[in-house]
Design a protein around this motif. Structure first.
Motif, short mmCIF file in Angstrom:
data_model
loop_
_atom_site.label_atom_id
_atom_site.label_comp_id
_atom_site.label_asym_id
_atom_site.label_seq_id
_atom_site.Cartn_x
_atom_site.Cartn_y
_atom_site.Cartn_z
N HIS A 55 0.85 -1.19 0.00
CA HIS A 55 0.00 0.00 0.00
C HIS A 55 0.89 1.24 0.00
O HIS A 55 2.12 1.13 0.03
CB HIS A 55 -0.99 0.00 1.16
CG HIS A 55 -0.36 -0.02 2.53
ND1 HIS A 55 0.41 -1.06 3.00
CD2 HIS A 55 -0.40 0.89 3.54
CE1 HIS A 55 0.82 -0.80 4.23
NE2 HIS A 55 0.35 0.38 4.58
N ASP A 75 1.49 3.75 2.08
CA ASP A 75 2.08 4.41 3.25
C ASP A 75 3.61 4.46 3.11
O ASP A 75 4.25 3.48 2.69
CB ASP A 75 1.71 3.67 4.54
CG ASP A 75 0.31 4.04 5.03
OD1 ASP A 75 -0.28 4.98 4.46
OD2 ASP A 75 -0.17 3.40 5.97
N ASP A 80 6.23 4.21 4.89
CA ASP A 80 7.18 3.27 5.50
C ASP A 80 7.26 1.95 4.75
O ASP A 80 8.07 1.09 5.09
CB ASP A 80 6.86 3.05 6.99
CG ASP A 80 5.44 2.59 7.24
OD1 ASP A 80 4.52 3.09 6.56
OD2 ASP A 80 5.23 1.74 8.12
N HIS A 81 6.42 1.76 3.71
CA HIS A 81 6.46 0.54 2.91
C HIS A 81 7.04 0.79 1.52
O HIS A 81 7.11 -0.11 0.70
CB HIS A 81 5.05 -0.06 2.80
CG HIS A 81 4.44 -0.36 4.13
ND1 HIS A 81 4.43 -1.63 4.69
CD2 HIS A 81 3.86 0.45 5.06
CE1 HIS A 81 3.84 -1.58 5.87
NE2 HIS A 81 3.49 -0.34 6.13
N ASP A 117 -0.86 -4.11 5.97
CA ASP A 117 -1.07 -3.69 7.37
C ASP A 117 -2.31 -4.31 8.01
O ASP A 117 -3.23 -3.60 8.44
CB ASP A 117 -1.07 -2.16 7.47
CG ASP A 117 0.35 -1.63 7.54
OD1 ASP A 117 1.29 -2.44 7.40
OD2 ASP A 117 0.53 -0.41 7.73
N HIS A 126 3.59 -5.11 10.05
CA HIS A 126 4.38 -4.72 11.23
C HIS A 126 4.41 -5.89 12.21
O HIS A 126 3.37 -6.39 12.60
CB HIS A 126 3.78 -3.48 11.90
CG HIS A 126 3.74 -2.31 10.97
ND1 HIS A 126 4.80 -1.45 10.81
CD2 HIS A 126 2.78 -1.90 10.11
CE1 HIS A 126 4.48 -0.54 9.90
NE2 HIS A 126 3.27 -0.78 9.46
ZN LIG Z 1 2.46 0.42 7.79
#
Ligand SMILES: [Zn+2]
Length: 258
Positions: A64, A66, A68-69, A165, A205
């Motif tokens: 996705h 976001d 941090d990915h 996530d 995560h």
């Molecule tokens: Zn995330």
């Protein structure tokens, strides 16, 4: 950074920041890197981890949009990025968001990167659908609800589910600004049969878990999201995920469903 081999063709790393996972998947001479570690030193060492394991990375996938990915290009600058149509549309419609959020994170922790995050046009993959890799096909399943976009990746020959996530042992269900509780519940229902067949589940995560543990988390997460819709802030958090940080996530969730 921890690296775990789940199968001859699947290696997972877990970042020291947010325990964000990165999954390397291989078939024959081709390998993909799904999502990314977060910290600069982790991204720097990732190509060596892939090479030592004999994974020749030819492409990046993101579950996705976001930030941090999305950092895989720091490790593999030449590799093209593929993602769900919904994610590609979000990236086009919201240029610079990932870069801005990455910069805020780096400024907070005084981190330095080799350069700004480059995210040239991602290739939109049909979801639900399949994505060829070596002699095999990855299955792509829609996974919205956490955000409005996204996909989960099923690796059939290894029976590994890369969930995005969802199904996290360390984070409660998080409804982002663009997320929705109904979408979240629909995604859990869609993932359920895959979890039942899974040898391992890789959450966005937290360390990889086995199918039985993932099924238990799925039940807890469904109960939590249903309670959130019914009772808002009064909904009970899953027992093992009640830290101060998770209570903050819960308060934001309650605000979104209100
Ligand atoms: Zn995330």
């Amino acid at each position: 950074m921890r690296a775990v081999g789940l199968h001859a063709d699947v290696v997972v790393t877990v970042s020291r920041a947010y325990q964000t996972t990165c999954t390397l998947v291989r078939s024959g001479g081709e390998a993909f890197c799904v999502d990314s570690p977060v910290l600069p030193d982790e991204l720097e060492v990732l190509p060596a981890i892939a090479e030592q394991a004999g994974f020749g990375i030819v492409g990046l996938l993101a579950t996705h949009a976001d930030w941090d990915h999305l950092l895989g290009r720091y490790a593999f600058p030449e590799a093209p990025l593929g993602c769900a149509e919904t994610t590609a549309a979000f990236l086009i419609g919201h240029p610079g968001v990932a870069q801005r959020e990455l910069r805020a994170f780096d400024e907070e922790l005084y981190l330095e990167r080799p350069g700004p995050l480059s995210l040239p046009g991602a290739q939109a993959l049909p979801v639900p659908g399949q994505c060829g890799i070596g002699e095999q096909e990855l299955e792509l399943h829609p996974a919205d609800g956490h955000t409005q976009d996204g996909m989960a990746v099923w690796v059939p020959w290894a029976r590994v589910l890369v969930a995005g996530d969802y199904l996290s042992p360390v984070e409660i269900p998080m409804l982002s600004q663009t997320g929705s509780a109904s979408g979240y519940l629909a995604t859990l229902a869609r993932l359920e049969p895959l979890v039942e067949r899974a040898e391992h589940v890789v959450p966005g995560h937290g360390a990889p878990i086995d199918g039985t543990r993932a099924a238990a988390i799925l039940r807890e997460d469904r109960a939590y999201v249903e309670a959130l819709v019914e009772r808002g802030a009064d909904a009970k958090l899953p027992l093992a995920r009640r830290s101060g940080a998770q209570r903050k996530v819960h308060a934001a969730n309650a605000g979104r469903v209100a």
